[in-house]
Scaffold this motif. Structure first.
Motif, short mmCIF file in Angstrom:
data_model
loop_
_atom_site.label_atom_id
_atom_site.label_comp_id
_atom_site.label_asym_id
_atom_site.label_seq_id
_atom_site.Cartn_x
_atom_site.Cartn_y
_atom_site.Cartn_z
N ARG A 1 -3.65 -8.38 4.81
CA ARG A 1 -4.86 -7.55 4.87
C ARG A 1 -4.66 -6.29 4.04
N SER A 2 -5.67 -5.93 3.29
CA SER A 2 -5.62 -4.68 2.53
C SER A 2 -6.25 -3.56 3.37
N GLU A 3 -6.31 -2.38 2.79
CA GLU A 3 -6.97 -1.25 3.47
C GLU A 3 -8.46 -1.21 3.16
N VAL A 4 -8.91 -2.14 2.32
CA VAL A 4 -10.33 -2.18 1.93
C VAL A 4 -11.09 -3.08 2.89
N ILE B 1 3.43 -2.63 0.81
CA ILE B 1 2.65 -2.84 -0.42
C ILE B 1 1.21 -2.47 -0.12
N GLU B 2 0.71 -1.45 -0.79
CA GLU B 2 -0.60 -0.87 -0.45
C GLU B 2 -1.70 -1.34 -1.39
N TYR B 3 -2.88 -1.51 -0.83
CA TYR B 3 -4.08 -1.75 -1.64
C TYR B 3 -5.23 -1.03 -0.95
N ASN B 4 -5.70 0.07 -1.57
CA ASN B 4 -6.71 0.90 -0.93
C ASN B 4 -8.02 0.92 -1.72
N ILE B 5 -8.95 1.74 -1.27
CA ILE B 5 -10.30 1.77 -1.86
C ILE B 5 -10.27 2.24 -3.32
N ASN B 6 -9.32 3.12 -3.66
CA ASN B 6 -9.20 3.57 -5.05
C ASN B 6 -8.72 2.44 -5.96
N ASN B 7 -7.75 1.66 -5.46
CA ASN B 7 -7.27 0.49 -6.21
C ASN B 7 -8.42 -0.50 -6.41
N PHE B 8 -9.21 -0.68 -5.35
CA PHE B 8 -10.35 -1.60 -5.39
C PHE B 8 -11.35 -1.17 -6.47
#
Length: 205
Positions: A132-135, A179-186
């Motif tokens: 799961r990502s943070e998005v 390992i991060e994936y956030n709204i800015n990465n999106f």
């Protein structure tokens, strides 16, 4: 096509399993659909066949299987007809977007984010996990978000509301592996996809 789904998700894998020896594998990674976490009535044929195959693998190779449940994914130059990629194409052309469940929440991950996690799978013990990502947002919020980035004039149509609840059942691999994936990465990935689509259209003219 029901036959193709059964062949690819179940029968093909079972044929391979029958030829493999237990000692051949140290670990086996299975990427599963989050739809398998829903109750059986809500599961699609796609999810059911993946679930049956995973159960067979676990029977034959106990204590060696890593099951990673994936949520909604998309990618750069992605031709898999995933939700984000489909909506972006429609928004670019100012075509309407139809939403069938305004209260359903989706979790979104890029293929690059998924690949980073899978490439680190050797550090993970056998068991069941989720990626799961943070998005995470409602479908209506996603449509507005993408419409704003594309500056589209598309009309957003909400047909009905049959929310599907995301069942969070297992530990999140992205947190375990840091390992991060956030709204800015999106947002950065969406802009890359848009630029790629624009270049693709220029070169195809």
């Amino acid at each position: 096509d029901m036959k193709n789904i059964i062949d690819s998700n179940l029968l093909f894998g079972l044929r391979i399993l029958n030829t493999m020896d237990y000692k051949f594998f140290s670990k086996i990674l299975l990427t599963q659909s989050y739809l398998e976490l829903l109750n059986k009535k809500q599961m699609t044929l796609y999810a059911k066949t993946k679930s049956i195959f995973a159960n067979e693998v676990e029977k034959k190779f106990p204590k060696k299987v890593i099951k990673a449940y994936l949520y909604d994914t998309f990618g750069f130059s992605d031709r898999r007809e995933k939700l984000v990629n489909i909506w972006l194409k429609k928004l670019i052309l100012n075509k309407p977007i139809t939403i069938y469940s305004k209260h359903t929440v989706v979790n979104l991950s890029s293929r690059k984010f998924i690949s980073k996690i899978i490439s680190s799978i050797n550090f993970i013990k056998p068991g069941s996990y989720e990626i799961r990502s943070e998005v995470e947002m409602k479908l209506t919020e996603l449509a507005d978000f993408l419409k704003d980035i594309t500056r589209s004039k598309s009309k957003i149509i909400v047909k009905r509301d049959e929310p599907v609840k995301i069942v969070k059942k297992y530990d999140n691999l992205s947190k375990i592996l840091n390992i991060e994936y956030n709204i800015n990465n999106f947002k950065e990935d969406i802009i890359k996809i848009l630029n790629n689509e624009k270049n693709y259209k220029k070169n195809s003219k």
